[in-house]
Design a protein around this motif. Structure first.
Motif: not given
Length: 181
Positions: A64, A104, A76, A109
């Motif tokens: 991350e 993720a 990610m 993300c």
């Protein structure tokens, strides 16, 4: 049956064997244990293993990364994707990739990126089937030692930033992008 779970310290010898299959060179297992302990404390690394009949047969690492652009969402980076040649084409790589994508998404993300060497054509086809897009970005091959010059600090900072971007994202010649949203 295949199960996917986080890699633990006792899995490192088997992971080292898988990485040897991926890279063709042995891993320094003492250094690997030190780095693994650091990774566990860091909190931004996710190393998953796929286990078939209790044996480690595949792995993926997601990192991350924080971003300061736009909505400032994290992203990610996916690295070290490997499924043993003995069990390929059985859905194990897909299970690993779907699990790292779930992580993720849970981390909010904005996207995932994956670096893969140009020579890994079969792996690229696999990634494209999962929705990744081959962007064909090339790195510079510079080293940190190349940064030492009489230039002022601002020029050095610009050069260092460009080096980081080219080598972190494109170090092996391939840049693959996948949106998480």
């Amino acid at each position: 049956m295949v199960t996917v779970r986080a890699i633990e310290l006792q899995d490192l010898p088997a992971l080292s064997h898988l990485y040897n299959e991926l890279m063709g060179t042995p891993t320094n297992e003492v250094q690997m244990q030190k780095m693994f302990r650091y990774i566990q404390q860091n909190g931004h690394y996710y190393i998953l293993g796929a286990f078939h009949e209790g044996k480690l047969v595949g792995s993926v690492m997601g990192i991350e990364c924080m971003d300061l652009v736009g909505q400032c969402k994290p992203f990610m980076v996916v690295e070290n994707v490997i499924v043993s040649e003995l069990v390929r084409r059985q859905g194990i790589g897909q299970k690993l990739m779907l699990q790292i994508e779930r992580i993720a998404r849970d981390l909010a993300c904005g996207y995932m990126i994956l670096v893969s060497g140009d020579q890994r054509k079969e792996a690229h086809q696999f990634y494209e089937k999962l929705g990744f897009k081959d962007e064909k970005v090339q790195g510079t091959g510079s080293t940190l030692a190349d940064l030492v010059s009489p230039a002022d600090n601002l020029q050095m900072l610009v050069k260092y930033t460009k080096l980081l971007l080219s080598n972190v994202l494109c170090v092996q010649g391939g840049f693959i992008y996948h949106a998480c949203d």
